[in-house]
Design a protein around this motif. Structure first.
Motif, PDB file in Angstrom:
ATOM      1  N   THR A  59       0.845  -1.235  -0.058  1.00  0.00           N
ATOM      2  CA  THR A  59      -0.009  -0.211   0.039  1.00  0.00           C
ATOM      3  C   THR A  59       0.740   1.279   0.120  1.00  0.00           C
ATOM      4  N   CYS A  60       0.308   2.327  -0.313  1.00  0.00           N
ATOM      5  CA  CYS A  60       0.969   3.681  -0.367  1.00  0.00           C
ATOM      6  C   CYS A  60       1.257   4.098   1.049  1.00  0.00           C
ATOM      7  N   HIS A  61       0.224   3.659   2.120  1.00  0.00           N
ATOM      8  CA  HIS A  61       0.511   4.130   3.437  1.00  0.00           C
ATOM      9  C   HIS A  61       1.868   3.266   3.952  1.00  0.00           C
ATOM     10  N   LEU A  63       4.324   2.574   1.960  1.00  0.00           N
ATOM     11  CA  LEU A  63       5.360   3.311   1.250  1.00  0.00           C
ATOM     12  C   LEU A  63       5.847   4.639   1.967  1.00  0.00           C
ATOM     13  N   SER A  72       2.743  12.592  -5.254  1.00  0.00           N
ATOM     14  CA  SER A  72       1.874  11.617  -5.847  1.00  0.00           C
ATOM     15  C   SER A  72       2.465  10.996  -7.185  1.00  0.00           C
ATOM     16  N   TYR A  75       3.701   3.929  -8.273  1.00  0.00           N
ATOM     17  CA  TYR A  75       4.782   3.366  -7.427  1.00  0.00           C
ATOM     18  C   TYR A  75       4.711   1.820  -7.456  1.00  0.00           C
ATOM     19  N   TYR A  87      -1.385   3.767  -8.223  1.00  0.00           N
ATOM     20  CA  TYR A  87      -1.075   5.405  -7.990  1.00  0.00           C
ATOM     21  C   TYR A  87      -1.292   5.666  -6.720  1.00  0.00           C
ATOM     22  N   CYS A  88      -0.268   6.344  -6.315  1.00  0.00           N
ATOM     23  CA  CYS A  88      -0.341   6.809  -4.607  1.00  0.00           C
ATOM     24  C   CYS A  88      -0.764   8.263  -4.746  1.00  0.00           C
ATOM     25  N   LEU A  90      -1.394  11.246  -2.713  1.00  0.00           N
ATOM     26  CA  LEU A  90      -0.891  11.871  -1.186  1.00  0.00           C
ATOM     27  C   LEU A  90      -1.423  13.204  -1.043  1.00  0.00           C
ATOM     28  N   ALA A  95      -2.387   8.897   2.399  1.00  0.00           N
ATOM     29  CA  ALA A  95      -1.926   8.147   1.517  1.00  0.00           C
ATOM     30  C   ALA A  95      -2.844   7.197   1.083  1.00  0.00           C
ATOM     31  N   THR A  97      -4.000   4.489  -1.754  1.00  0.00           N
ATOM     32  CA  THR A  97      -3.739   3.508  -2.982  1.00  0.00           C
ATOM     33  C   THR A  97      -4.789   3.648  -3.649  1.00  0.00           C
TER      34      THR A  97
END
Length: 265
Positions: A59-61, A63, A72, A75, A87-88, A90, A95, A97
């Motif tokens: 997850t982007c969280h 990351l 953003s 990733y 796609y993150c 932000l 954050a 996802t």
């Protein structure tokens, strides 16, 4: 049997907490290469007292927690050898996802009469098994869905329209209906449908154009694998559907869960 490092985070999930202090290690990459760590969970790197999530990130969280990303963009998440791009987003400190697909633009339902006669399957840019992993590692997920209609019934009588879960289960409630009761849209739960006797705006079955919309939030059913509609065969009957990106936030495996456990060891 779970090893002693697994601890209950809530009623349905466990968190892996490694209480060893890995001195001289500052990144997950170092942890993996120096100690051959393969289990994803929380570790104490260097002299830090804060647990860090390693080595696999879904997850982007995570990351943000692991790599400190601040912009953003796309990733890679997953495990080495099976990475996927997400796609993150932000925005405003959150954050998010995002899993994209090819059907985010509104599409018109073709002319047909029987219930569910029209079908549309979104094509996601991430494999379904990875999507499930992303949702499992997130605290909450949601997906926007909308049906814009004129004379095209949604749920009234025959369930002309519905969506299918990721496992192909026929789902008979619409976005925004948090109770998940069959035949309900968001306006049916709030009592604010255009026809007070109906549970969805589209079920008034007449002009002017109206719509039913909202977010689906059940992580066990998402993402939407297919949408079906009907009752558009007459020249005055129209339907248009929109499906948003799958969006997930937070951590399904809580960093904070390790701290109180450590204090009682």
């Amino acid at each position: 049997m779970l090893s002693r490092n697994y601890h209950k985070a809530d009623e349905t999930s466990y968190v892996y907490c490694d209480f060893k202090q890995y001195a001289g290690v500052s990144t997950c990459e170092n942890l993996t290469s120096n100690y051959y760590i393969t289990i994803y969970g929380y570790y104490l790197l260097g002299n830090s007292t804060r647990f860090q999530y390693c080595p696999d990130v879904y997850t982007c969280h995570h990351l943000v927690e692991r790599d400190g990303i601040t912009e953003s963009g796309f990733y890679e998440v997953g495990i080495p050898g099976n990475l996927s791009k997400v796609y993150c987003n932000l925005f405003m400190g959150a954050a998010v996802t995002e899993i994209w697909h090819n059907s985010t633009v509104e599409k018109q339902v073709s002319k047909c009469s029987p219930a569910g006669c029209y079908s549309h399957r979104p094509q996601y840019n991430v494999a379904m098994d990875t999507i499930v992993q992303i949702m499992d590692h997130s605290k909450q997920c949601r997906q926007y869905i909308k049906y814009r209609c004129n004379g095209s019934l949604l749920f009234e009588s025959l369930y002309n329209g519905y969506w299918l879960s990721r496992d192909g289960e026929k789902m008979l409630y619409w976005g925004g209906a948090s109770s998940k009761r069959s035949g309900y849209c968001a306006c049916g739960e709030t009592g604010k449908c255009e026809n007070a006797l109906k549970k969805c705006n589209c079920d008034k079955n007449g002009p002017p154009m109206t719509q039913d919309e909202g977010y689906l939030t059940d992580k066990l059913k998402l993402p939407v694998s297919e949408m079906r509609f009907g009752d558009t065969d007459d020249s005055s009957e129209f339907g248009y559907h929109t499906l948003g990106k799958l969006q997930c936030t937070g951590s399904g495996i809580n960093n904070a869960s390790c701290a109180p456990i450590r204090g009682h060891r």
